[in-house]
Every structure is written in C-alpha cells, then in structure tokens.
Scaffold this active site. Sequence first.
Site, PDB file in Angstrom:
ATOM      1  N   GLY A 112      -3.977   8.371 -22.854  1.00  9.91           N
ATOM      2  CA  GLY A 112      -4.081   7.361 -23.887  1.00  9.91           C
ATOM      3  C   GLY A 112      -3.083   7.666 -24.978  1.00  9.91           C
ATOM      4  O   GLY A 112      -2.816   8.836 -25.292  1.00  9.91           O
ATOM      5  N   PHE A 126      -4.623  -0.605 -15.491  1.00  6.83           N
ATOM      6  CA  PHE A 126      -5.328  -0.089 -16.660  1.00  6.83           C
ATOM      7  C   PHE A 126      -6.655  -0.804 -16.853  1.00  6.83           C
ATOM      8  O   PHE A 126      -6.713  -2.033 -16.926  1.00  6.83           O
ATOM      9  CB  PHE A 126      -4.456  -0.269 -17.906  1.00  6.83           C
ATOM     10  CG  PHE A 126      -5.010   0.401 -19.138  1.00  6.83           C
ATOM     11  CD1 PHE A 126      -4.943   1.773 -19.279  1.00  6.83           C
ATOM     12  CD2 PHE A 126      -5.596  -0.343 -20.146  1.00  6.83           C
ATOM     13  CE1 PHE A 126      -5.455   2.404 -20.399  1.00  6.83           C
ATOM     14  CE2 PHE A 126      -6.113   0.275 -21.270  1.00  6.83           C
ATOM     15  CZ  PHE A 126      -6.035   1.645 -21.406  1.00  6.83           C
ATOM     16  N   LEU A 154      15.878   5.389 -24.845  1.00  6.81           N
ATOM     17  CA  LEU A 154      16.713   5.070 -23.681  1.00  6.81           C
ATOM     18  C   LEU A 154      16.545   6.093 -22.565  1.00  6.81           C
ATOM     19  O   LEU A 154      17.469   6.351 -21.802  1.00  6.81           O
ATOM     20  CB  LEU A 154      18.187   5.012 -24.108  1.00  6.81           C
ATOM     21  CG  LEU A 154      18.521   4.055 -25.253  1.00  6.81           C
ATOM     22  CD1 LEU A 154      19.956   4.279 -25.734  1.00  6.81           C
ATOM     23  CD2 LEU A 154      18.318   2.607 -24.824  1.00  6.81           C
ATOM     24  N   GLY A 155      15.381   6.709 -22.476  1.00 11.01           N
ATOM     25  CA  GLY A 155      15.148   7.688 -21.433  1.00 11.01           C
ATOM     26  C   GLY A 155      16.031   8.909 -21.599  1.00 11.01           C
ATOM     27  O   GLY A 155      16.208   9.438 -22.698  1.00 11.01           O
ATOM     28  N   ASP A 208       5.069   8.886 -26.008  1.00 13.18           N
ATOM     29  CA  ASP A 208       4.082   9.272 -27.019  1.00 13.18           C
ATOM     30  C   ASP A 208       4.497  10.548 -27.742  1.00 13.18           C
ATOM     31  O   ASP A 208       4.338  10.667 -28.966  1.00 13.18           O
ATOM     32  CB  ASP A 208       2.714   9.473 -26.358  1.00 13.18           C
ATOM     33  CG  ASP A 208       2.178   8.204 -25.734  1.00 13.18           C
ATOM     34  OD1 ASP A 208       2.463   7.113 -26.257  1.00 13.18           O
ATOM     35  OD2 ASP A 208       1.480   8.295 -24.708  1.00 13.18           O
ATOM     36  N   SER A 258       0.860  -1.179   0.000  1.00  8.69           N
ATOM     37  CA  SER A 258       0.000   0.000   0.000  1.00  8.69           C
ATOM     38  C   SER A 258       0.899   1.232   0.000  1.00  8.69           C
ATOM     39  O   SER A 258       1.825   1.333   0.812  1.00  8.69           O
ATOM     40  CB  SER A 258      -0.900   0.005   1.240  1.00  8.69           C
ATOM     41  OG  SER A 258      -1.675   1.190   1.287  1.00  8.69           O
TER      42      SER A 258
END
Length: 301
Positions: A48, A116, A221-222, A253, A36
């Site tokens: 989305g 999700f 790769l961030g 995205d 938690s």
Amino acid sequence: MPALICGSLAFDTITTYPGRFAEQILPEQMHILNLSFLVPTLRREFGGCAGNIAYTLQALGGESVVMAALGSDGGEYLTRMKGWGADTSLVMVDEASYTAQAMIITDVQNNQITAFHPGAMQNAHQAKVPARADLKIGIISPDGREAMGEHAEQMHAAGIPFIFDPGQQLPMFDGPALRRMVEIASWVAVNDYEGRILCERIGTDLAGLSRSNLKGVVVTLGERGCEIWTDGERREVPGVAAREVVDPTGCGDSFRAALLYGLERGWDLERCAALGNRIGALKIASKGGQNHAVDRAALGL
C-alpha cells in the site's frame, strides 16, 4: 516535524512470470483477451502506498503520521508500523471489511499487471485530517477516491502543503476533479505515463502545469531518473544504477518518501529528487516495498 501520509495500506501478493507479457498478447485478438500466466513463485508482502512511503520515510530518519484504513485482518500491519515508530493514531480499522489487497504479476522486463481489491480503503474518507500544529507537509497518495478528494481539501483548509500523487487512481478522476486537486496542491509527483494522462485531462502540458500555482512537478522516468518542472522550465535529474534489479514494487513510493524528507527540511526540489533516485535504486534491489535497508550515513544524512 512529521509528514501526514494519506493513502492505502494493503497486502501485496506478488508473483513472477518468467517471460514477457508482450509475447502472450496478440493485438488482433484483444477483443477476446483470455490469458493465463504460470507464475512459479509467490510471496505476500506488506504494501500500500501509505505504508511503503511511511516505511522509507522512517528509515531515512523522518517522521510519519499515517492516515489510512485497515480491515479486520490488519492487526499485524498496525503492530508493524508502530514498530517503526510511525504515528498510527489516524489509522482507522473497519471490522466489516478486509484490508485492501493487490495481486501483482511481474514479467522479466519488470512490466506489471495488477488486480486490486480496495476493501477497507473504500471507507478511508471517514478519517479526517486533524488540527495539529506539528503537521507541516503531507502527501495525497493513491487511496479511495472520496478519501483523496476530501483529505486534499482538508489539508488545504488546514494550511498543510502537500504533494498530489494520483498514481494508479488517476483514471478515477475527471478533468475538473484533477484540476481542483492541482489547484490546492503544492507539488505534483507522477510517472511519465501518468503525467501525460494528467495533462491531457486538464488540458495543458507539463510546462503549463508547472507555471500554475504549483511549486514544482516531478516526473519519474524509471532507470533514467526523473525530470523536474518549475515555472515552465525542465531539468533532468539522472538516474542511479541499481546494484541489482529484483522487484520494482514500491520504487515510486520510496522516491516520494525521499521527496517528503527533503521538502520538510527545506531542500530544493532537485536535491530531493536526487535523493529519491538513490533510494529508488536501493529499493529495486529488494523484494517488496518494505524490506530495503537504508544506510543514512552512506547517503550523507
């Protein structure tokens, strides 16, 4: 020419855990995991993959045709997309379902845990790729499993080159299904973890993947940027330092929107990826996937 964006439309409930997930997970207790997290902040965003990609593509000066599903609660989202100038004629509304929703917890190291609920997204396959001469490029981004497979086949049949972006839906596909998606795609875009899973399930490596029919493979790769693979050769495209690290939601995205923008204009893959790195660094400084401002003049567009 507009890009056909197939993927999810969802509401994101985003919370922040002011600690590290790793500190709360005991490896020897993984078989009885019961956690938690106290999350003192919470907000609701439009999200989305299809919505996030369309938002950034429109902000870059591109055009988007969104093919996705909304639920009975999606009216505000539909109005929002129309406000950007996106073509929403292919967005179906399923009155019997809620719009998909992601519940995201982010820790101080920008690690994320997401639950999700697919909602209307499960019926996204009911929409069909239309016969439109103006659709010159597309993307298959995370969506309902049936929708991803069917829309990929429909784009292929229509002669629309597309990016295959399996994202978080990658585990839903077995090796043969992934192999088929790659066979009919023109490009593949994955993060480094997804790239390893994709190659393992297909039985190849990134070099081999890029030697197939694909025009290129992009692996994000961030903060380190990305690497692009073409004809078995690897090139690094360095990352761009973010002004501030606020929220990684939607960074992938926004990167893919930049790929679409550049590829539709005939740019080489390295130039597209460089723009994607800049846009990703811009997005991470804003909360949510659709709140960042894009200065086209500053980007040289």
